[in-house]
Design a protein around this motif. Sequence first.
Motif, mmCIF file in Angstrom:
data_model
loop_
_atom_site.group_PDB
_atom_site.id
_atom_site.type_symbol
_atom_site.label_atom_id
_atom_site.label_comp_id
_atom_site.label_asym_id
_atom_site.label_seq_id
_atom_site.Cartn_x
_atom_site.Cartn_y
_atom_site.Cartn_z
ATOM 1 N N UNK A 1 3.644 11.337 1.176
ATOM 2 C CA UNK A 1 4.757 10.410 0.966
ATOM 3 C C UNK A 1 4.752 9.287 1.995
ATOM 4 N N UNK A 2 4.609 9.640 3.268
ATOM 5 C CA UNK A 2 4.644 8.624 4.330
ATOM 6 C C UNK A 2 3.472 7.666 4.205
ATOM 7 N N UNK A 3 2.288 8.206 3.884
ATOM 8 C CA UNK A 3 1.123 7.330 3.715
ATOM 9 C C UNK A 3 1.295 6.433 2.488
ATOM 10 N N UNK A 4 1.947 6.963 1.449
ATOM 11 C CA UNK A 4 2.233 6.182 0.238
ATOM 12 C C UNK A 4 3.169 5.022 0.568
ATOM 13 N N UNK A 5 4.246 5.312 1.306
ATOM 14 C CA UNK A 5 5.220 4.276 1.663
ATOM 15 C C UNK A 5 4.581 3.231 2.567
ATOM 16 N N UNK A 6 3.803 3.686 3.561
ATOM 17 C CA UNK A 6 3.154 2.751 4.483
ATOM 18 C C UNK A 6 2.183 1.846 3.753
ATOM 19 N N UNK A 7 1.390 2.436 2.848
ATOM 20 C CA UNK A 7 0.420 1.641 2.084
ATOM 21 C C UNK A 7 1.130 0.641 1.176
ATOM 22 N N UNK A 8 2.258 1.048 0.603
ATOM 23 C CA UNK A 8 3.019 0.148 -0.268
ATOM 24 C C UNK A 8 3.563 -1.039 0.524
ATOM 25 N N UNK A 9 4.079 -0.768 1.719
ATOM 26 C CA UNK A 9 4.637 -1.838 2.549
ATOM 27 C C UNK A 9 3.562 -2.822 2.986
ATOM 28 N N UNK A 10 2.417 -2.295 3.405
ATOM 29 C CA UNK A 10 1.321 -3.153 3.872
ATOM 30 C C UNK A 10 0.721 -3.953 2.727
ATOM 31 N N UNK A 11 0.605 -3.302 1.572
ATOM 32 C CA UNK A 11 -0.104 -3.938 0.459
ATOM 33 C C UNK A 11 0.706 -4.987 -0.281
ATOM 34 N N UNK A 12 2.049 -4.931 -0.182
ATOM 35 C CA UNK A 12 2.876 -5.866 -0.954
ATOM 36 C C UNK A 12 2.520 -7.336 -0.703
ATOM 37 N N UNK A 13 2.573 -7.834 0.546
ATOM 38 C CA UNK A 13 2.193 -9.243 0.746
ATOM 39 C C UNK A 13 0.730 -9.506 0.443
ATOM 40 N N UNK A 14 -0.125 -8.491 0.647
ATOM 41 C CA UNK A 14 -1.550 -8.649 0.354
ATOM 42 C C UNK A 14 -1.777 -8.841 -1.142
ATOM 43 N N UNK A 15 -1.062 -8.050 -1.953
ATOM 44 C CA UNK A 15 -1.173 -8.169 -3.408
ATOM 45 C C UNK A 15 -0.763 -9.558 -3.859
ATOM 46 N N UNK A 16 0.393 -10.004 -3.356
ATOM 47 C CA UNK A 16 0.897 -11.312 -3.765
ATOM 48 C C UNK A 16 -0.029 -12.438 -3.321
ATOM 49 N N UNK A 17 -0.572 -12.344 -2.096
ATOM 50 C CA UNK A 17 -1.476 -13.385 -1.617
ATOM 51 C C UNK A 17 -2.794 -13.372 -2.382
ATOM 52 N N UNK A 18 -3.239 -12.202 -2.793
ATOM 53 C CA UNK A 18 -4.464 -12.126 -3.606
ATOM 54 C C UNK A 18 -4.264 -12.866 -4.924
ATOM 55 N N UNK A 19 -3.079 -12.704 -5.509
ATOM 56 C CA UNK A 19 -2.776 -13.428 -6.741
ATOM 57 C C UNK A 19 -2.653 -14.923 -6.491
ATOM 58 N N UNK A 20 -2.062 -15.297 -5.364
ATOM 59 C CA UNK A 20 -1.937 -16.718 -5.029
ATOM 60 C C UNK A 20 -3.317 -17.365 -4.938
ATOM 61 N N UNK B 1 -12.360 -11.982 -0.898
ATOM 62 C CA UNK B 1 -12.316 -11.368 0.427
ATOM 63 C C UNK B 1 -11.077 -10.498 0.595
ATOM 64 N N UNK B 2 -9.918 -11.023 0.204
ATOM 65 C CA UNK B 2 -8.679 -10.265 0.348
ATOM 66 C C UNK B 2 -8.600 -9.128 -0.659
ATOM 67 N N UNK B 3 -9.131 -9.343 -1.857
ATOM 68 C CA UNK B 3 -9.083 -8.310 -2.900
ATOM 69 C C UNK B 3 -9.829 -7.050 -2.483
ATOM 70 N N UNK B 4 -10.893 -7.201 -1.699
ATOM 71 C CA UNK B 4 -11.664 -6.038 -1.254
ATOM 72 C C UNK B 4 -10.836 -5.118 -0.378
ATOM 73 N N UNK B 5 -9.856 -5.677 0.337
ATOM 74 C CA UNK B 5 -8.964 -4.855 1.165
ATOM 75 C C UNK B 5 -7.733 -4.414 0.387
ATOM 76 N N UNK B 6 -7.266 -5.280 -0.506
ATOM 77 C CA UNK B 6 -6.025 -5.008 -1.237
ATOM 78 C C UNK B 6 -6.205 -3.942 -2.305
ATOM 79 N N UNK B 7 -7.318 -4.013 -3.036
ATOM 80 C CA UNK B 7 -7.518 -3.126 -4.185
ATOM 81 C C UNK B 7 -7.399 -1.646 -3.821
#
Length: 203
Positions: A143-162, A174-180
């Motif tokens: 659960x904690x790793x899920x929440x942490x990954x969700x928090x970290x990935x949110x801006x990364x996901x949006x920036x990958x789309x941008x 470059x960013x997608x390789x870390x975000x995916x």
Amino acid sequence: MNEISEYRERPINNALARKLRIGVWGVTGLVFLLVGAMRSPYKIPLPEGVSVALLPQVHAGLNTLVAGCLLCALFAIGRGAVNWHRRFMTGALVLSGLFLLSYVAYHFTTVETKFGDANADGILDEKEIESIGGMRTLYLVILISHIAAAAVSLPMILMTFVHAWTNDFKKHRKLAKMTFPLWLYVAVTGPICYFMLKAYYVF
């Protein structure tokens, strides 16, 4: 000309990228505020006869669909099918957005379910803790790793789309390789947390 070559020839829209980056951090900040606020012990009362008890199942289903979209998108881009890749990634983003809205609504109106709380009184007594043993530790780690990954990935996901929307495909890749992998981890561990907690939900 194949699809990838066609997209790579598009000019980068830096002006739009700057505007969207502001939006990304605005959305990220708003989401963090909502998630923090939903931890309040005060819950919004629902109208009589209205129940959100089935929403955890919906959340698990949405996360499963997100994981499917992500894997299909990866397969598509590996085959050079950029348009299909875009469709699947857009689907993953929309489904994740629906999940987030539903998740926040659920936790603003419903007391949190605790792993091991067999009598659903909101308190884990010694007997309940003893009965679940190390499973609670395993659940909390996931659960904690899920929440942490969700928090970290949110801006990364949006920036990958941008980067994709503004044709900056070098930064996008470059960013997608870390975000995916982070996004996929969140999508997979969500249903796992649900099924581990399922026995303690009150329907």
